[in-house]
Motif scaffolding. Sequence first.
Motif, PDB file in Angstrom:
ATOM      1  N   SER A 156       0.641  -1.103   0.023  1.00  0.00           N
ATOM      2  CA  SER A 156      -0.041  -0.020  -0.192  1.00  0.00           C
ATOM      3  C   SER A 156       0.992   1.173  -0.069  1.00  0.00           C
ATOM      4  O   SER A 156       0.346   2.479  -0.389  1.00  0.00           O
ATOM      5  CB  SER A 156      -0.874  -0.094   1.060  1.00  0.00           C
ATOM      6  OG  SER A 156      -0.069  -0.357   2.184  1.00  0.00           O
ATOM      7  N   GLU A 157       2.052   1.304   0.515  1.00  0.00           N
ATOM      8  CA  GLU A 157       3.142   2.252   0.421  1.00  0.00           C
ATOM      9  C   GLU A 157       3.760   2.296  -0.910  1.00  0.00           C
ATOM     10  O   GLU A 157       4.550   3.411  -1.282  1.00  0.00           O
ATOM     11  CB  GLU A 157       4.131   2.046   1.379  1.00  0.00           C
ATOM     12  CG  GLU A 157       3.293   2.187   2.789  1.00  0.00           C
ATOM     13  CD  GLU A 157       2.953   0.961   3.233  1.00  0.00           C
ATOM     14  OE1 GLU A 157       3.479  -0.214   2.591  1.00  0.00           O
ATOM     15  OE2 GLU A 157       2.002   0.972   4.313  1.00  0.00           O
ATOM     16  N   GLY A 158       3.409   1.828  -1.971  1.00  0.00           N
ATOM     17  CA  GLY A 158       4.030   1.710  -3.264  1.00  0.00           C
ATOM     18  C   GLY A 158       5.539   0.980  -3.375  1.00  0.00           C
ATOM     19  O   GLY A 158       6.092   1.809  -3.974  1.00  0.00           O
ATOM     20  N   ARG A 159       5.503  -0.004  -2.759  1.00  0.00           N
ATOM     21  CA  ARG A 159       6.735  -0.829  -2.843  1.00  0.00           C
ATOM     22  C   ARG A 159       6.668  -2.171  -3.367  1.00  0.00           C
ATOM     23  O   ARG A 159       5.839  -2.746  -2.652  1.00  0.00           O
ATOM     24  CB  ARG A 159       7.626  -0.539  -1.602  1.00  0.00           C
ATOM     25  CG  ARG A 159       9.141  -1.305  -1.493  1.00  0.00           C
ATOM     26  CD  ARG A 159       9.621  -1.058  -0.315  1.00  0.00           C
ATOM     27  NE  ARG A 159      10.944  -1.755  -0.137  1.00  0.00           N
ATOM     28  CZ  ARG A 159      12.179  -1.134  -0.873  1.00  0.00           C
ATOM     29  NH1 ARG A 159      12.086   0.276  -1.159  1.00  0.00           N
ATOM     30  NH2 ARG A 159      13.291  -1.978  -0.799  1.00  0.00           N
ATOM     31  N   ALA A 160       7.554  -2.499  -4.168  1.00  0.00           N
ATOM     32  CA  ALA A 160       7.502  -4.098  -4.358  1.00  0.00           C
ATOM     33  C   ALA A 160       7.804  -4.864  -3.349  1.00  0.00           C
ATOM     34  O   ALA A 160       8.667  -4.677  -2.576  1.00  0.00           O
ATOM     35  CB  ALA A 160       8.618  -4.548  -5.673  1.00  0.00           C
ATOM     36  N   GLN A 161       6.762  -5.957  -3.167  1.00  0.00           N
ATOM     37  CA  GLN A 161       6.987  -6.738  -1.843  1.00  0.00           C
ATOM     38  C   GLN A 161       7.073  -8.015  -2.281  1.00  0.00           C
ATOM     39  O   GLN A 161       6.453  -9.021  -1.224  1.00  0.00           O
ATOM     40  CB  GLN A 161       5.684  -6.276  -0.780  1.00  0.00           C
ATOM     41  CG  GLN A 161       4.778  -6.488  -1.293  1.00  0.00           C
ATOM     42  CD  GLN A 161       3.504  -6.217  -0.226  1.00  0.00           C
ATOM     43  OE1 GLN A 161       3.957  -5.691   0.808  1.00  0.00           O
ATOM     44  NE2 GLN A 161       2.239  -6.582  -0.457  1.00  0.00           N
ATOM     45  N   GLY A 162       7.184  -8.521  -3.260  1.00  0.00           N
ATOM     46  CA  GLY A 162       7.117 -10.052  -3.826  1.00  0.00           C
ATOM     47  C   GLY A 162       6.572 -10.133  -4.941  1.00  0.00           C
ATOM     48  O   GLY A 162       6.063  -9.251  -5.897  1.00  0.00           O
ATOM     49  N   VAL A 163       6.035 -11.423  -5.451  1.00  0.00           N
ATOM     50  CA  VAL A 163       5.370 -11.687  -6.805  1.00  0.00           C
ATOM     51  C   VAL A 163       4.385 -12.810  -6.462  1.00  0.00           C
ATOM     52  O   VAL A 163       4.270 -13.307  -5.555  1.00  0.00           O
ATOM     53  CB  VAL A 163       6.393 -12.667  -7.618  1.00  0.00           C
ATOM     54  CG1 VAL A 163       7.635 -11.530  -7.770  1.00  0.00           C
ATOM     55  CG2 VAL A 163       6.865 -13.781  -7.150  1.00  0.00           C
ATOM     56  N   VAL A 164       3.433 -12.905  -7.343  1.00  0.00           N
ATOM     57  CA  VAL A 164       2.250 -13.834  -7.465  1.00  0.00           C
ATOM     58  C   VAL A 164       2.408 -14.945  -8.776  1.00  0.00           C
ATOM     59  O   VAL A 164       2.695 -14.225  -9.601  1.00  0.00           O
ATOM     60  CB  VAL A 164       0.846 -13.210  -7.404  1.00  0.00           C
ATOM     61  CG1 VAL A 164      -0.168 -14.191  -7.517  1.00  0.00           C
ATOM     62  CG2 VAL A 164       0.742 -11.814  -6.428  1.00  0.00           C
ATOM     63  N   LEU A 165       2.631 -16.078  -8.326  1.00  0.00           N
ATOM     64  CA  LEU A 165       2.700 -17.204  -9.396  1.00  0.00           C
ATOM     65  C   LEU A 165       1.405 -17.343 -10.011  1.00  0.00           C
ATOM     66  O   LEU A 165       0.325 -16.852  -9.604  1.00  0.00           O
ATOM     67  CB  LEU A 165       3.331 -18.412  -8.667  1.00  0.00           C
ATOM     68  CG  LEU A 165       4.595 -18.031  -8.116  1.00  0.00           C
ATOM     69  CD1 LEU A 165       5.315 -19.549  -7.646  1.00  0.00           C
ATOM     70  CD2 LEU A 165       5.522 -17.534  -8.890  1.00  0.00           C
ATOM     71  N   GLN A 166       1.680 -17.845 -11.106  1.00  0.00           N
ATOM     72  CA  GLN A 166       0.440 -18.057 -12.171  1.00  0.00           C
ATOM     73  C   GLN A 166      -0.657 -19.104 -11.459  1.00  0.00           C
ATOM     74  O   GLN A 166      -1.925 -19.049 -11.493  1.00  0.00           O
ATOM     75  CB  GLN A 166       0.827 -18.854 -13.233  1.00  0.00           C
ATOM     76  CG  GLN A 166      -0.263 -18.657 -14.602  1.00  0.00           C
ATOM     77  CD  GLN A 166       0.417 -19.223 -15.752  1.00  0.00           C
ATOM     78  OE1 GLN A 166       0.868 -20.444 -15.847  1.00  0.00           O
ATOM     79  NE2 GLN A 166       0.426 -18.548 -16.697  1.00  0.00           N
ATOM     80  N   ASP A 167      -0.345 -19.767 -10.366  1.00  0.00           N
ATOM     81  CA  ASP A 167      -1.136 -20.808  -9.750  1.00  0.00           C
ATOM     82  C   ASP A 167      -1.844 -20.046  -8.521  1.00  0.00           C
ATOM     83  O   ASP A 167      -2.302 -20.649  -7.774  1.00  0.00           O
ATOM     84  CB  ASP A 167      -0.312 -22.081  -9.401  1.00  0.00           C
ATOM     85  CG  ASP A 167       0.696 -21.786  -8.316  1.00  0.00           C
ATOM     86  OD1 ASP A 167       0.912 -20.839  -7.822  1.00  0.00           O
ATOM     87  OD2 ASP A 167       1.448 -22.767  -8.071  1.00  0.00           O
ATOM     88  N   GLY A 168      -1.259 -18.530  -8.538  1.00  0.00           N
ATOM     89  CA  GLY A 168      -1.933 -18.007  -7.182  1.00  0.00           C
ATOM     90  C   GLY A 168      -0.931 -18.157  -6.014  1.00  0.00           C
ATOM     91  O   GLY A 168      -1.354 -17.138  -5.142  1.00  0.00           O
ATOM     92  N   THR A 169       0.055 -18.689  -5.850  1.00  0.00           N
ATOM     93  CA  THR A 169       0.768 -18.663  -4.910  1.00  0.00           C
ATOM     94  C   THR A 169       1.458 -17.258  -4.671  1.00  0.00           C
ATOM     95  O   THR A 169       1.958 -16.723  -5.661  1.00  0.00           O
ATOM     96  CB  THR A 169       1.998 -19.725  -5.058  1.00  0.00           C
ATOM     97  OG1 THR A 169       1.656 -20.948  -5.063  1.00  0.00           O
ATOM     98  CG2 THR A 169       2.700 -19.560  -3.835  1.00  0.00           C
TER      99      THR A 169
END
Length: 583
Positions: A318-331
Amino acid sequence: MAAGGRGLCRATGAPLCPSWRRAHGEARGGLKPAYDAVVIGAGHNGLVAAAYLQRLGVNTAVFERRHVIGGAAITEEIIPGFKFSRASYLLSLLRPQIYTDLELQRHGLRLHLRNPHSFTPMLEASAGSKVPRSLLLGTDMAENQNQIAQFSRKDAQAFPRYEEFMNRLAQAIDPLLDAAPVDVAAFQHGSLWQRFRALSTLKPLLKAGRILGARLPQYYEVLTAPITKVLDQWFESEPLKATLATDAVIGAMTSPRTPGSGYVLLHHVMGGLEGTQGAWGFVQGGMGALSDAIASSATSHGASIFTEKTVAKVQVSSEGRAQGVVLQDGTEVRSRVVLSSASPQATFLKLTPQEWLPKAFVERVSQLDTQSPVTKINVALDRLPDFLAAPNAPGGQPLPHHQCSIHLNCEDTLLLHQAFQDAMDGRPSRRPMIELCIPSSLDPTLAPPGCHVVSIFTQYTPYTLAGGKVWDEQERNAYADTVFDCIEAYAPGFKDSVVGRDILTPPDLERIFGLPGGNIFHCAMSLDQLYFARPVPLHSGYRCPLRGLYLCGSGAHPGGGVMGAAGRNAAHVVLRDLKSTRP
């Protein structure tokens, strides 16, 4: 794609190893919910970044969408028994620091250096019973001069001076490759401390200026002029000029007559291997063995590498910083930073939520020049090509010219320009520029006994064909047949020796390897897309408008080629940022 047709095999797509998991084991302990750093894409740059981060204590995971690591630096058994470097196929530009720091030799990397390195046979119908001439260049300057003297004694005398001139320019560019570009944004908008810290980014540029000295105007011309203009000032013989000019257009939708083509040439002469300046070589086991060595170095320190794990999007706090990824399977996988070795277009236009990026930045990325002229053809042969200009030995064993980059349709720079003009009209070149390599001439493990694998790098082929045509199997085969007819003229019997072929047009390179427009550099290596401006101005230092997201692939400085510099440089920028934000 593999071509169908009489006497041809279809590609199985099977990798050299059954998969990364079976060859090396899945990442220890399986997928965790959080890491210090996540790398998108296991291309060689992504693997290099992960290896450096992990060695320095940053717990790192790499996610690759394909079943095999390496990006374009892979080995695949396209035709049973024949192992191909399916995309990239030669090594020279890999930065020496990476070779040493990651202990790649200890992790299994073996190289076959080539000498001589360039072979240009002529088509001389008027030669009658005489063997046509050819130009063979290597590390022996006296022998190079003997070869060139066949065409011009004046050029033979000039060649050592030309080599010295170009080597000095390469030495000046060299320090720029191993550091982030000058931080223009910090000078313009940063605090006093940020501006002071940014002064260090000027050092490589100042060092380059000192090396070039009073000859800077001449070197400026090399970088900005058409390479034909530069070569015309040095030489008069077309076979020599055309051979040298191939390095100025390789992988680029440019003619030797295009301004700025000189930098592309420089990009291909600034490398070296195992302490030998300008050396090129084949990787034992194919280019995938290089990627495996880098991955082995990374995992030996604890990095986790996952294949068949497609990243769907970058997570933003919410602060506008990358904090990871979401994989195609939703993980969801959390991390302090995210590095992307994917192209700028994939990273910023597909994976990053658009609301977190400035509109002007998105527009600049969408306008990047990604034109590509390249169609790569991988071929399995049941015997060595037999060139009219250099007939095979009685026993059929490889000769020195077989280990070279063999340049066909390269007797004259006009031929290269005409091939380019065809592509500008929306059609494949009628007489394409061909760079043919036979890695099995030095590495017999790639093919069954007596057989060979051949990498054919060709241009020019436009991404979009004129007249509403598309790159279907018929068009692929028609173009490959044109290429094979050209090779046949230099080496009669070539077509009869073909066991199978794998044809990769620009759309195929885009689909399989994620290369935008099929561009092997992610985006063009033109002066307006280099250094300060790669991928776009004010965002050339691996950092992105979204905090915590970094670009570490070929679309970042210093560009394409299997050099690993973008991955290494980005990792160091990330390390500095993590230290400055550590609680």
